[in-house]
Every structure is written in C-alpha cells, then in structure tokens.
Scaffold this active site. Structure first.
Site, PDB file in Angstrom:
ATOM      1  N   CYS A  25      28.960 -49.126  45.605  1.00 37.74           N
ATOM      2  CA  CYS A  25      29.298 -47.795  46.692  1.00 37.74           C
ATOM      3  C   CYS A  25      28.993 -48.292  48.103  1.00 37.74           C
ATOM      4  O   CYS A  25      28.806 -49.330  48.575  1.00 37.74           O
ATOM      5  CB  CYS A  25      29.443 -46.800  45.700  1.00 37.74           C
ATOM      6  N   ASP A  27      41.080 -49.181  42.783  1.00 39.42           N
ATOM      7  CA  ASP A  27      40.377 -48.109  44.206  1.00 39.42           C
ATOM      8  C   ASP A  27      41.078 -47.280  44.939  1.00 39.42           C
ATOM      9  O   ASP A  27      41.484 -48.324  46.013  1.00 39.42           O
ATOM     10  CB  ASP A  27      39.134 -48.551  44.849  1.00 39.42           C
ATOM     11  N   HIS A  32      37.162 -46.979  41.832  1.00 38.31           N
ATOM     12  CA  HIS A  32      36.075 -47.224  41.989  1.00 38.31           C
ATOM     13  C   HIS A  32      35.061 -46.785  40.712  1.00 38.31           C
ATOM     14  O   HIS A  32      35.264 -46.413  39.866  1.00 38.31           O
ATOM     15  CB  HIS A  32      36.031 -46.323  43.349  1.00 38.31           C
TER      16      HIS A  32
END
Length: 294
Positions: A170, A227, A262
């Site tokens: 991330c 995502d 994600h």
C-alpha cells in the site's frame, strides 16, 4: 471519510525542522493496528521465531534514532537484506510477521517505523485522522534517508548491503518504486499495490511514474484488478514509462489479479484474498531470490 486504504496521501504541508525531541515514536507498539479494524483471527498468518533472531532495534539517523523490527536467521552473517515497508498503519504485527516469513527464507528483514517523527499510528482508531494527522505529513526525503540509515545498520550487523532488496504494501508499495530508483545498491523490489501516479507537492515531489526509467533494480508489481484506487490505466501508463528505461526498468513487470482488490495480501483484514496472496508471495520470493541469492 471512507476507511479505504486507497486514499490519496498527498499533502501541501511543508517539511518540518527536526530535532531529537521531535521523535514521537521511540519504540514499537505490540499487536495489530487499531485503525485497520477487527483482526480476522481465522485467517491471520502467525509465523513463529524458531531459529531466528527477532525483535526491536534502534536505527541511528542524523537527528536521533528510528525504531525498527528486525528478523534474521540466528547465528548467520553476510545475509541478503530486504527492507520491509509498512502500510499506512505502521510497523504492526502483520508487518513484523512478514519480516519473520522472509527471515525463514534466509533473509535479514528490517521494517523501520517511518512515521516516528510525525505520529504514533498505533494510537489511532480512525483511518481518516491517521491519514490527515500523520501519513500526509511524512516527507519522501525523510523516508528515503531513514531507509539509507537502515541499510547502513544492516551492513554493520550481519547483513550484506550489496545484496539489497525491498518490498512494501500500500503506502509502502509506492516507496518501493521510489527507493529502488534512489539507492544504486537495490538489486530487486516487490511493490504490493502501491500508488503509481499522483500530484506533486513539497513533501511528495516525485511519483513512481516520474522515476520509472531510473530504477537500479527490477521491480515486480503485484496489483489487484478490482482496486478502485489504482486503475488499470495507471498500470498501463507505468508499463509504457518503464519500457523507455534501461535494463532494470525494462525487466520490471506487473502481475494483476483480476478478482482481487486493494490489500489482498493483508491476511488479517477482510480484503485478504488467499489465492492471490499465496501466488503473489511465491512470485515475490522467486523474484528476490533470483537477484539476491544467485
């Protein structure tokens, strides 16, 4: 504000002048990050420390010291080094477990707490406040300098800084790209769903797409097709930019998991997708082994 970890972390705040007393985090907190929500205990991977030396270290930097978690095979020296870069939630138990997983594979894995001057992520229960009060205020230059200091610590404590890799998740996935262009010693990187494009500002003057042609080692990008914060268009743009660089840039590649979103590797969260996470981890180890162990 949404709890999504895909939030744009850009900020227009200027860098702060730092001194020793400006270090807010002086030691690592235990457990999982509160802001990440309830831990999915039935899926969270727990890696033991048998055969390893693990625990908190202090990495000397120009204005004090940064706490970090280190895991490495016990009694061994000359180890290849992998920097492990945190999510927005800091160096909590998930990141420490990733370090132990890498140590079980023969690496010295180190995760420095890169927010240590700006705030303590373990104290936050709301993602929006964590982002606005801490994450957005962390300058890229500070991060790159602290990672340089971490590599120096590793070289003096049993690691081989000439066999250097980096992986991150991330927020840390973006840093993987930047640091691989920053440090000539980086031989390979693995970026898990790190942002590739964005607006420049005083704290974040460069985005991964801006340094795509300047990589010192090839990067494996592991991304989710679902995502919402990192589009396929941005991945395609990054691929085109990489193709214009030298060997390390051209050798970089992406794997996109169509059904994953994600944070699909974060095994303690509902976003976890076991198939994508396991395949990505296998690919990540092969990628690092090829450059750091050959």
């Amino acid at each position: 504000m949404s709890r999504s970890p895909d939030t744009d972390f850009d900020s227009l705040l200027p860098p702060l002048a730092l001194s020793r007393r400006d270090f807010i985090v002086t030691s690592l907190a235990g457990g999982f990050a509160l802001a990440a929500g309830p831990v999915a205990a039935q899926t969270a991977i727990k890696t033991d420390a048998k055969g390893l030396v693990v625990g908190e270290i202090k990495v000397p930097v120009a204005d004090g010291s940064v706490p970090a978690y280190r895991a490495a095979p016990d009694g061994k020296t000359g180890l290849p080094v992998v920097l492990v870069i945190q999510e927005i939630f800091g160096v909590h138990e998930y990141i420490r477990d990733v370090c132990r997983r890498l140590a079980k594979e023969g690496y010295m894995a180190i995760a420095p707490e890169l927010y240590s001057r700006q705030g303590d992520p373990s104290r936050y229960t709301e993602v929006s406040r964590l982002i606005s009060e801490v994450v957005n205020k962390v300058p890229d230059a500070q991060v790159l300098g602290d990672l340089d200091a971490t590599v120096a610590w590793a070289a003096q404590n049993g690691g081989n800084a000439e066999r250097l890799g980096i992986t991150g998740f991330c927020w840390g996935g973006r840093i993987v790209w930047l640091y691989t262009a920053h440090n000539p010693k980086v031989k390979a990187g693995v970026a898990w769903y790190g942002r590739l494009v964005g607006n420049a500002d005083p704290l974040h003057p460069t985005q991964p797409i801006d340094i795509a042609t300047k990589l010192n080692g090839p990067v494996l990008g592991l991304y989710g097709g679902q995502d919402a914060g990192i589009t396929q268009d941005s991945i395609d743009a990054m691929k085109q930019a990489l193709a214009k660089g030298d060997d390390a840039s051209q050798d970089s590649t992406f794997v996109v998991y169509p059904d994953a979103g994600h944070a699909f590797h974060a095994d303690y969260r509902p976003s976890y997708r076991a198939d994508a996470a396991k395949d990505g981890w296998s690919r990540a180890l092969q990628w690092l082994d090829k450059s750091l162990k050959s």
